[in-house]
Design a protein around this motif. Structure first.
Motif, PDB file in Angstrom:
ATOM      1  N   GLN A 250       0.050 -18.052 -54.550  1.00  0.00           N
ATOM      2  CA  GLN A 250       0.313 -17.169 -53.416  1.00  0.00           C
ATOM      3  C   GLN A 250      -0.982 -16.592 -52.862  1.00  0.00           C
ATOM      4  O   GLN A 250      -1.173 -16.480 -51.642  1.00  0.00           O
ATOM      5  CB  GLN A 250       1.252 -16.030 -53.861  1.00  0.00           C
ATOM      6  N   ALA A 251      -1.907 -16.229 -53.762  1.00  0.00           N
ATOM      7  CA  ALA A 251      -3.198 -15.715 -53.303  1.00  0.00           C
ATOM      8  C   ALA A 251      -3.978 -16.785 -52.556  1.00  0.00           C
ATOM      9  O   ALA A 251      -4.656 -16.496 -51.560  1.00  0.00           O
ATOM     10  CB  ALA A 251      -4.003 -15.198 -54.502  1.00  0.00           C
ATOM     11  N   PHE A 252      -3.891 -18.031 -53.026  1.00  0.00           N
ATOM     12  CA  PHE A 252      -4.579 -19.127 -52.346  1.00  0.00           C
ATOM     13  C   PHE A 252      -4.003 -19.356 -50.953  1.00  0.00           C
ATOM     14  O   PHE A 252      -4.747 -19.551 -49.982  1.00  0.00           O
ATOM     15  CB  PHE A 252      -4.467 -20.390 -53.192  1.00  0.00           C
ATOM     16  N   ASP A 254      -2.393 -17.126 -49.112  1.00  0.00           N
ATOM     17  CA  ASP A 254      -2.745 -15.986 -48.277  1.00  0.00           C
ATOM     18  C   ASP A 254      -4.179 -16.096 -47.777  1.00  0.00           C
ATOM     19  O   ASP A 254      -4.481 -15.751 -46.630  1.00  0.00           O
ATOM     20  CB  ASP A 254      -2.560 -14.684 -49.056  1.00  0.00           C
ATOM     21  N   CYS A 255      -5.073 -16.587 -48.651  1.00  0.00           N
ATOM     22  CA  CYS A 255      -6.467 -16.754 -48.240  1.00  0.00           C
ATOM     23  C   CYS A 255      -6.583 -17.810 -47.145  1.00  0.00           C
ATOM     24  O   CYS A 255      -7.323 -17.631 -46.181  1.00  0.00           O
ATOM     25  CB  CYS A 255      -7.317 -17.134 -49.454  1.00  0.00           C
ATOM     26  N   CYS A 256      -5.853 -18.920 -47.296  1.00  0.00           N
ATOM     27  CA  CYS A 256      -5.880 -19.968 -46.273  1.00  0.00           C
ATOM     28  C   CYS A 256      -5.297 -19.467 -44.953  1.00  0.00           C
ATOM     29  O   CYS A 256      -5.822 -19.770 -43.877  1.00  0.00           O
ATOM     30  CB  CYS A 256      -5.113 -21.190 -46.759  1.00  0.00           C
ATOM     31  N   CYS A 257      -4.215 -18.688 -45.037  1.00  0.00           N
ATOM     32  CA  CYS A 257      -3.607 -18.160 -43.812  1.00  0.00           C
ATOM     33  C   CYS A 257      -4.534 -17.173 -43.119  1.00  0.00           C
ATOM     34  O   CYS A 257      -4.617 -17.137 -41.886  1.00  0.00           O
ATOM     35  CB  CYS A 257      -2.279 -17.491 -44.147  1.00  0.00           C
ATOM     36  N   CYS A 258      -5.265 -16.382 -43.914  1.00  0.00           N
ATOM     37  CA  CYS A 258      -6.197 -15.430 -43.315  1.00  0.00           C
ATOM     38  C   CYS A 258      -7.354 -16.146 -42.621  1.00  0.00           C
ATOM     39  O   CYS A 258      -7.855 -15.686 -41.597  1.00  0.00           O
ATOM     40  CB  CYS A 258      -6.741 -14.487 -44.390  1.00  0.00           C
ATOM     41  N   CYS A 259      -7.780 -17.273 -43.181  1.00  0.00           N
ATOM     42  CA  CYS A 259      -8.867 -18.027 -42.566  1.00  0.00           C
ATOM     43  C   CYS A 259      -8.407 -18.717 -41.289  1.00  0.00           C
ATOM     44  O   CYS A 259      -9.212 -18.922 -40.362  1.00  0.00           O
ATOM     45  CB  CYS A 259      -9.412 -19.066 -43.551  1.00  0.00           C
ATOM     46  N   SER A 273       0.326  -8.161 -44.154  1.00  0.00           N
ATOM     47  CA  SER A 273      -0.693  -8.546 -45.128  1.00  0.00           C
ATOM     48  C   SER A 273      -0.802  -7.517 -46.234  1.00  0.00           C
ATOM     49  O   SER A 273      -1.036  -7.862 -47.400  1.00  0.00           O
ATOM     50  CB  SER A 273      -2.044  -8.714 -44.429  1.00  0.00           C
ATOM     51  N   LYS A 277      -0.180  -8.313 -50.081  1.00  0.00           N
ATOM     52  CA  LYS A 277      -1.190  -7.984 -51.075  1.00  0.00           C
ATOM     53  C   LYS A 277      -0.594  -7.151 -52.199  1.00  0.00           C
ATOM     54  O   LYS A 277      -0.882  -7.364 -53.389  1.00  0.00           O
ATOM     55  CB  LYS A 277      -2.334  -7.225 -50.403  1.00  0.00           C
ATOM     56  N   THR A 280       1.549  -9.411 -54.333  1.00  0.00           N
ATOM     57  CA  THR A 280       0.720 -10.291 -55.152  1.00  0.00           C
ATOM     58  C   THR A 280       0.108  -9.535 -56.316  1.00  0.00           C
ATOM     59  O   THR A 280       0.064 -10.026 -57.442  1.00  0.00           O
ATOM     60  CB  THR A 280      -0.397 -10.915 -54.293  1.00  0.00           C
TER      61      THR A 280
END
Length: 305
Positions: A250-252, A254-259, A273, A277, A280
């Motif tokens: 899930q953290a991965f 979220d990181c991809c979606c933020c980028c 978000s 967070k 998570t």
């Protein structure tokens, strides 16, 4: 390390198979085996460390009393795993060298890597490299195959026995499910590692006892098969870890979606978000059996467990 293997070793092997020329020459003949053996060491010692962590989680009286592990301690463990794996792989740099062969039919010069220590090495180092070459097959089999599998099986058996004898209420529920999910993740990683390293160990044993009766084309084919399974392991392991370990996945995501999202923040996206967070953090603190430094306030309803 899996990313380094796919990023550096895979193009070198593919280029060599297509053009029969060795990319980067003698340097790749030494660095590629070094990185591949280091990859086996990193996976082996990581599985052992994960087994020890699960054993500590099972033997702790209560999950809430376990102290939060400091970042320096985690970095120290990772440094021991990586530096130790690379240190054990140093003989691979001195063992391989570039060789050339001319085809009798087409006359094309092909480059390949051969396992032959250089005669320019000092006498003491040369003898050590020869000793490593003679014991390389059983070192592979004992350290990089038997050790992680037997260690993981032993830790899982002890953990299950301890959990079978302890029937506390706080061990059940969501916390028990998360611990079981983590154990399944470690078992899945061990199974993938065992299946991908079994062909290499079988080929090493066959080559060690039947190499005089085998042609060079057969030996090259076996070596290519071994490298294919290594690349397959390096490709599957991160995906399997992200799929089975839900907070990490899930953290991965979220990181991809933020980028991928735009730079302009809005209220809705910031609130969502923040909620993601918080979810998570809560799921990871429960999933990894480590409490947060500032626990959330308890509600009036519910049990302590």
């Amino acid at each position: 390390w899996d990313f380094l293997i796919l990023f550096f070793c895979l193009p070198v092997v593919i280029f060599n198979e297509i053009t029969k020329k060795r990319l980067l020459g003698d340097v790749s003949c030494r660095i590629v085996p070094f990185m591949e053996v280091s990859s086996l060491g990193v996976t082996t010692f990581s599985l052992c460390a994960l087994g020890i962590d699960r054993f500590h989680a099972a033997t702790s009286p209560q999950a809430s009393t376990r102290p939060i592990e400091q970042c320096q301690s985690i970095i120290a463990k990772l440094a021991v795993i990586w530096v130790g794996s690379m240190t054990l792989s140093v003989p691979e740099i001195l063992l391989w060298q570039l060789a050339q062969d001319t085809s009798p039919v087409s006359g094309v010069v092909t480059e390949y890597c051969t396992m032959k220590p250089s005669s320019n090495l000092p006498e003491s180092i040369y003898s050590l490299v020869l000793t490593y070459q003679n014991a390389r097959m059983w070192w592979y089999f004992g350290c990089y195959f038997c050790l992680p599998i037997l260690f993981t099986i032993s830790c899982q058996l002890v953990t299950r026995r301890i959990r079978g004898t302890e029937k506390s209420e706080c061990r059940g529920g969501k916390h028990g499910q998360c611990e079981g999910h983590l154990n399944c993740t470690i078992i899945a990683l061990t199974i993938i590692y065992g299946l991908c390293t079994t062909p290499e160990n079988v080929c090493n044993i066959v080559v060690a006892y039947m190499s005089p009766d085998m042609s060079k084309q057969t030996l090259d084919l076996l070596n290519l098969i071994n490298q294919f399974f290594l690349f397959f392991k390096c490709s599957v392991t991160p995906v399997l870890l992200l799929c089975l370990c839900r907070p990490l996945g899930q953290a991965f995501m979220d990181c991809c979606c933020c980028c991928c999202e735009g730079c302009g923040p809005d209220t809705t996206s910031s609130e969502s978000s923040a909620d993601n967070k918080l979810k998570t953090e809560m799921s990871s603190s429960i999933f990894f059996d480590k409490p947060r430094e500032t626990p959330p306030p308890l509600l009036a309803l519910g049990t302590p467990c």
